[in-house]
Design an enzyme around this catalytic site. Sequence first.
Site, PDB file in Angstrom:
ATOM      1  N   SER A 196      90.621  23.503-109.627  1.00  0.00           N
ATOM      2  CA  SER A 196      91.593  23.266-108.572  1.00  0.00           C
ATOM      3  C   SER A 196      91.441  24.367-107.529  1.00  0.00           C
ATOM      4  O   SER A 196      90.635  25.285-107.683  1.00  0.00           O
ATOM      5  CB  SER A 196      93.016  23.276-109.137  1.00  0.00           C
ATOM      6  OG  SER A 196      93.350  24.566-109.634  1.00  0.00           O
ATOM      7  N   LYS A 197      92.246  24.287-106.475  1.00  0.00           N
ATOM      8  CA  LYS A 197      92.120  25.248-105.367  1.00  0.00           C
ATOM      9  C   LYS A 197      92.393  26.683-105.797  1.00  0.00           C
ATOM     10  O   LYS A 197      91.956  27.624-105.129  1.00  0.00           O
ATOM     11  CB  LYS A 197      93.053  24.852-104.223  1.00  0.00           C
ATOM     12  CG  LYS A 197      92.584  23.613-103.467  1.00  0.00           C
ATOM     13  CD  LYS A 197      93.460  23.336-102.254  1.00  0.00           C
ATOM     14  CE  LYS A 197      92.951  22.149-101.465  1.00  0.00           C
ATOM     15  NZ  LYS A 197      93.774  21.892-100.261  1.00  0.00           N
TER      16      LYS A 197
END
Length: 487
Positions: free
Chosen positions: A259-260
């Site tokens: 994920s980010k």
Amino acid sequence: MTVRTRFAPSPTGFMHVGNLRTALYEYLTAKHENGTFVLRIEDTDQERYVEGATQVIYDTLKIAGLIHDEGPDLGGDFGPYVQSERLNLYKPYAEQLVKEGKAYYCFCTKERLESLRASADSKDVVGYDRHCRDLPQEEVQRLLDAGTPYVIRQKMALDGESTYTDLVYGEITIPNADLDDQVLIKADGFPTYNFANVIDDHLMGITHVVRGSEYLSSTPKYNALYEAFGWDIPTYVHLPLIMGKSVDEDGKEVVSKLSKRHGSTGFMDLINEGFLPEAIINYIALLGWAPTDNTEIFSMDELIKAFDPAGISKSPSVFDYDKLEWVNAEYIKKMDSAEFLKNAKPFYDDLGIDAANYEMLEEILKPRITRFTQITEKLLFLKEFGEFDLSLFEHKKSKSTLETSKAILEALIPTLESLDWNRDAITNALTEYATANEMKNALVMWPVRIAAAGVAVTPGGCAEVLMLLGKDESIRRIKIGLDRLSK
């Protein structure tokens, strides 16, 4: 049989690494067999739709080198290739299943379904309790005539098991009790993702469906639809998750779904950070797949030739930014001079670098950079020169001190002022001074480079720094350094 794969993204404005890997594997699966790679835009989820996002998809695929054979922009024999332009196709298929007793109208209100979910034990009820599955035909007709809102649900098997074969995970068996009566057509008349997906894949002749492993458990729902219509089931290739590494509050390494928070996870974000499209694609190809000979650097043509879904691992892969950096560096090292200059020149221009130094810069930068964006940082001393800490003149290994630095700069300024300014002349002048004064070359070159650059680390050595700065600027800076050492 011609292999046909499709990439069917939703236009949400962002191409995640996971989506891109799916597109890449679909592309390679088709091209390895001289097949067809189709682009289909699935835009019926209006809540997630982002204006201009379809263009992002086109641009990303083009930059990544994943050129589709059919799609909204190219056309083809199986269009339209935008889901919202196919809406009239889906409901007749659902109505056909209702007539054949394989689907049914469900009139349950949103409130009833929410109440059901709130009160149900998940072990007893999966999604829906099939309340409308066996309504008498008279009641169904009465509700339809009254204009009661409805969805169309598929009748799933109530007992037994569903088994299918995946090219990566092998034979998969799911108890039918785990499969609810999925909605095919929503109350607004729009198809659900699963239903539209199956209809479109069949009508477009898709032979191989490549997607994430999160669909393993729901694939029997797709297969139930194929079987209900009497259609051939495609070959499935489910891909392992891509994970990311992070460190928790206790300093322990934690691996979780990418994920980010792990860093850049979008293709264009990685491009903007200086990673080459070819290197990103090369690295992503290795996230879950390994060639038989353990080769790590591939051109696209080499990937197409080598790719085999049988080489895809069942285990999750970990996105390693250090490994991506290494792959990117390998691509840079393999570049010819024209390609290297094409990528480096925007940074050269920003730094005001003379074209006469391009060849030398390629020589000193190629082995030292892993991304072209690092050029600015490595050569920033050309634009920025301030009052650096004089302790930089002190260096244990070369035995440089403030005193030796002052003496060497004082002695060398006249020599440098008289030189024809070229790399060999600068190097010869410094080494000749070192020899004449029984000094090591490093002792002489260290203070000259520090005075000129004002930083401890530079690409290339003393002569290269002086060449990049030019004669006038080099001597100006060296005199400033001598003046500071003399105070």
